[in-house]
Design a protein around this motif. Structure first.
Motif, PDB file in Angstrom:
ATOM      1  N   GLU A 106       0.676  -1.204  -0.011  1.00 33.03           N
ATOM      2  CA  GLU A 106      -0.042   0.039  -0.018  1.00 33.03           C
ATOM      3  C   GLU A 106       0.872   1.278   0.067  1.00 33.03           C
ATOM      4  O   GLU A 106       0.677   2.383  -0.624  1.00 33.03           O
ATOM      5  N   GLU A 107       2.142   1.283   0.582  1.00 29.12           N
ATOM      6  CA  GLU A 107       3.071   2.337   0.934  1.00 29.12           C
ATOM      7  C   GLU A 107       3.947   2.545  -0.301  1.00 29.12           C
ATOM      8  O   GLU A 107       4.876   3.337  -0.203  1.00 29.12           O
ATOM      9  N   ASP A 126      -0.711  -4.554   3.100  1.00 29.32           N
ATOM     10  CA  ASP A 126      -1.177  -3.539   3.871  1.00 29.32           C
ATOM     11  C   ASP A 126      -0.252  -3.623   5.107  1.00 29.32           C
ATOM     12  O   ASP A 126      -0.845  -4.092   6.052  1.00 29.32           O
ATOM     13  N   ASP A 129      -2.767  -1.314   8.906  1.00 28.36           N
ATOM     14  CA  ASP A 129      -4.124  -1.029   8.174  1.00 28.36           C
ATOM     15  C   ASP A 129      -4.839  -0.494   9.702  1.00 28.36           C
ATOM     16  O   ASP A 129      -4.534  -0.673  10.720  1.00 28.36           O
TER      17      ASP A 129
HETATM   18 MG   LIG Z   1      -2.431   0.683   5.429  1.00 31.06          MG
END
Ligand SMILES: [Mg+2]
Ligand SMILES: O=P(O)(O)OC[C@H]1O[C@](O)(COP(=O)(O)O)[C@@H](O)[C@@H]1O
Ligand SMILES: [Mg+2]
Length: 344
Positions: A106-107, A126, A129
């Motif tokens: 995600e990053e 992720d 979260d």
């Molecule tokens: Mg996240």
């Protein structure tokens, strides 16, 4: 020389501490068609990184790791320091573990190629979260999906290695950093949960073969977005209220999902004006939890089809998500079929 065969202690003086995650992974390895230890090692690498992230989350308030990092990620969201720390920790553990050839995070804008000529697995993650809950000491988590690469080991990473449907997952899971820390995962042979024993630094089997109740009386949705909901959702949530179901929304997907998985419930993040395709990401949020849900007898849909059958077309694509107890999702779909749940 006297030899006596081992007799398990019957005195009760030393209670059994239970089955560690490591031992469980080893025991279950034979369930897995390609069992050669690589997936086991990969799961251990994820467990190690989650122990470190757990330590960081526990002391976030004491150290300077709370708060914003001062950059935005590919989603346009402000990154929290702990988002960045968790991202570094998981990528490092997966890289050093040696089983992974590529990571979707995600990053990270792009796929991370670990230049690992022997890595068979692709991980979508992720790292942290529930970022909006980091600084206020509310449960947060990590979500991961594991795939086997499609192209030969050692060859360049191709789109087909990454853009795999959720049905292709060989394993998925999440870590919940809450009042206790848990790791819950599946390799397609049921769902098992492990609780972290800080003093021993080990995860122990605490929730074997989790089965989601087919019905429940908990609904989880951000009611602040109700102006954007399709009439079908509005009617379904109104019906939940008529039935006096309990509204529970933590705002950390992992925590809301975990509660509903154990107690029975439904989590809905629909399409909204702000997020016309929903907010949650297919590859490292919805797919992982959908695999867990289905393995526990629950269901996950975007309102039109199984989440696991959605063909990914972009790394950070979003999807509407209805996930939870079978009968509740079916009921929500009945309401929604009056009006289309997702806009696409
Ligand atoms: Mg996240
Ligand atoms: O604040 P909202 O719009 O209700 O969204 C909350 C949802 O967004 C998320 O925080 C998104 O995940 P990240 O924190 O990993 O970006 C989910 O955990 C949560 O369910
Ligand atoms: Mg998330």
């Amino acid at each position: 020389m006297k030899i006596s065969s081992y007799q398990p202690d019957q005195s009760g003086l030393a209670y059994s501490v239970g089955t560690t995650l490591d031992r469980f992974i080893k025991l279950k390895q034979s369930d897995f068609p390609f069992a050669s230890g690589e997936l086991s090692q990969l799961l251990r690498d994820i467990a190690l990184a989650s122990k470190i992230v757990n330590r960081e989350t526990n002391r976030a308030g004491l150290s300077n790791i709370g708060g914003a990092f001062g950059q935005t990620n590919v989603q346009g969201e402000e990154q929290q320091k702990l988002d960045v720390i968790a991202n570094i920790r998981f990528i490092r553990a997966l890289s050093k573990g040696g089983e992974v050839c590529a990571i979707v995070s995600e990053e990270e804008d792009a796929v991370i190629d670990l230049n690992n000529k022997s890595g068979k697995y692709v991980v979508a993650i992720d790292p942290l979260d529930g970022s909006s809950n980091i600084d206020v000491n509310i449960s947060i988590g990590t979500i991961f999906s594991i795939y086997r690469r499609k192209t030969p080991v050692g060859s360049p990473i191709l789109e087909e290695d990454i853009m795999q449907q959720g049905t292709e997952q060989v394993a998925s899971g999440y870590v919940l950093y809450g009042s206790s820390t848990m790791l819950v995962y599946t390799t397609g042979f049921g769902v098992n949960g492990f609780t972290y024993e800080h003093s021993l630094g080990e995860f122990f089997l605490s929730h074997p073969m989790i089965k989601a109740p087919e019905s429940g009386s908990i609904y989880s949705i951000n009611e602040g977005t109700q102006e954007d909901w399709n009439p079908g959702i509005k009617e379904y949530i109104d019906d939940c209220k008529v039935k006096k179901y309990s509204a529970r929304y933590i705002g950390s997907l992992v925590a809301d999902f975990h509660r509903n998985l154990l107690k029975g419930g439904i989590y809905i993040y629909p399409a909204t004006k702000k997020n016309p395709n929903g907010k949650l990401r297919l590859m490292y949020e919805a797919n992982a939890l959908a695999f867990i849900a289905e393995q526990a007898g629950a269901v996950a849909t975007d309102g039109n089809k199984r989440i696991l059958e959605i063909q990914p077309t972009s790394l950070h694509q979003r999807t509407p998500l209805l996930i939870g107890s079978k009968n509740m999702v079916a009921e929500a779909l009945q309401f929604s079929n009056k009006t289309e749940f997702s806009t696409n």
